[in-house]
Design an enzyme around this catalytic site. Structure first.
Site, mmCIF file in Angstrom:
data_model
loop_
_atom_site.group_PDB
_atom_site.id
_atom_site.type_symbol
_atom_site.label_atom_id
_atom_site.label_comp_id
_atom_site.label_asym_id
_atom_site.label_seq_id
_atom_site.Cartn_x
_atom_site.Cartn_y
_atom_site.Cartn_z
ATOM 1 C CG HIS A 124 -0.973 -0.816 7.169
ATOM 2 N ND1 HIS A 124 -0.425 -1.992 7.552
ATOM 3 C CD2 HIS A 124 -0.742 -0.154 6.573
ATOM 4 C CE1 HIS A 124 0.341 -2.233 6.654
ATOM 5 N NE2 HIS A 124 -0.200 -1.294 5.871
ATOM 6 C CG HIS A 142 3.654 2.050 3.760
ATOM 7 N ND1 HIS A 142 2.781 2.850 4.769
ATOM 8 C CD2 HIS A 142 3.062 1.414 3.703
ATOM 9 C CE1 HIS A 142 2.272 1.817 5.587
ATOM 10 N NE2 HIS A 142 1.673 1.446 4.595
ATOM 11 N N GLY A 196 0.653 -0.930 0.236
ATOM 12 C CA GLY A 196 -0.129 -0.019 0.156
ATOM 13 C C GLY A 196 0.842 0.851 -0.023
ATOM 14 C CG ASP A 200 0.736 -5.848 1.087
ATOM 15 O OD1 ASP A 200 -0.413 -5.866 0.437
ATOM 16 O OD2 ASP A 200 1.454 -5.454 1.677
#
Length: 330
Positions: free
Chosen positions: A221, A59, A56, A112
């Site tokens: 997250h 980051h 995602g 993921d």
């Protein structure tokens, strides 16, 4: 919420476009995807295993910032805090396969793991040799809302650096997969937050802490940690993290690599103060530091906080960590 963005739904494609345009000598975008690959001509004919990671967005510089000579061959960006889709990962695998196979470095989050596995199967159907390793360096909590088992966090950077160097040195796909698992098993991380991140599509922090509170064990997250406590001086924060992480190692012999990682909105001044305190703690425990890195490597949007990664490192790993690379973020 105040963000320098246009439309929320355009954040990731516009970010990737800006990253590629700003670093066109290092990376290029795979058409029709939010994946980036190395741009240098040498890689087009390089006979080495391709190394792909991703996850995602939010980051940065992980993962696209570590695409380049000596680290990743390609990175795939999903939506904010959301896994990239299998088809985009598949395109990245195809783009970097040079006949030696491709290694996938995957952080341990359910989406993921599932999507990278699906992309792996798609690539294998094309007779591309693919292996994957799962990074689960966060020792804060055993399970969280996004994982089965430990989370993959800032230690991923050490994995990408060592694997990238070993791939450049000509290691085979099987050798890289075995090496990667050894590095993962030797890498431990804990994060702390003073303020949670604000996901643009949500518009407010993911959790609330009082002005005098800090949370230990948060994830990248906005996952909650194991303890909310009153804010402490850096020395005491460092001592708690070093105590917990060092307890994961059976003994303190050998050399260690450390990463003091900013979570996105923590000034470097504070990161270096924490690093100074951490060096003192490690010296007291007679843990020799062979490599160290301080900076924003694996962020969580605008989270205020840091994470500490400690890895027991073989001498060759230290050499690979110190090797120069050509990337945006290292």
């Amino acid at each position: 919420m105040k963000k320098i963005i246009n439309n929320v739904e355009d954040i990731v494609p516009e970010m990737v476009a800006g990253l590629v345009e700003s670093n066109s000598d290092l990376v290029k975008q795979i058409p029709g995807t939010t994946a980036v690959v190395r741009a240098d001509d040498k890689f087009a004919t390089a006979k080495q295993v391709g190394v792909v990671s991703g996850g995602g967005s939010g980051h940065e510089p992980l993962h696209a910032g570590f695409v380049g000579d000596g680290m990743l061959s390609a990175a795939v960006a999903g939506e904010v805090f959301t896994s990239p889709t299998p088809d985009q990962i598949y395109e990245a695998i195809k783009a970097v396969d040079k006949g030696m196979g491709v290694l996938l470095i995957v952080k341990n989050y359910s989406g993921d793991v599932m999507n990278f596995d699906m992309a792996k199967e798609m690539a294998e159907a094309d007779d591309i040799k693919v292996k994957s390793i799962i990074v689960d360096d966060d020792i804060s909590v055993e399970n969280s809302e996004f994982t089965q088992g430990k989370r993959g966090v800032a230690g991923t950077v050490f994995v990408e650096k060592i694997i990238g160097a070993a791939a450049r040195a000509g290691k085979s796909l099987d050798e890289l997969a075995e090496l990667g698992q050894k590095v993962i098993d030797s890498t431990k991380t804990i994060g702390i937050a003073l303020k949670a991140a604000t996901v643009p599509a949500v518009g407010h922090p993911g959790f609330e802490l009082k002005d005098d509170e800090i949370e230990f064990g948060i994830g990248i997250h906005n996952e909650r940690g194991y303890s909310v406590e009153k804010i402490k001086p850096s020395k005491e924060l460092s001592k708690e993290l070093v105590e917990k992480i060092s307890g994961e190692f059976a003994d303190k012999d050998g050399k260690f690599a450390i990463l003091v990682n900013g979570m996105g909105a923590t000034p470097l001044m504070e990161q270096y103060i924490f690093a100074h305190d951490t060096f003192a703690q490690l010296k007291e425990k007679k843990m020799e530091v062979g490599f160290s890195k301080v900076g924003n490597m694996t962020t969580s949007l605008d989270m205020v906080g840091i994470s500490l990664t400690i890895m027991r490192a073989e001498d060759q790993w230290i050499k690979w960590l110190k090797e120069p690379v050509t990337t945006i973020g290292w």
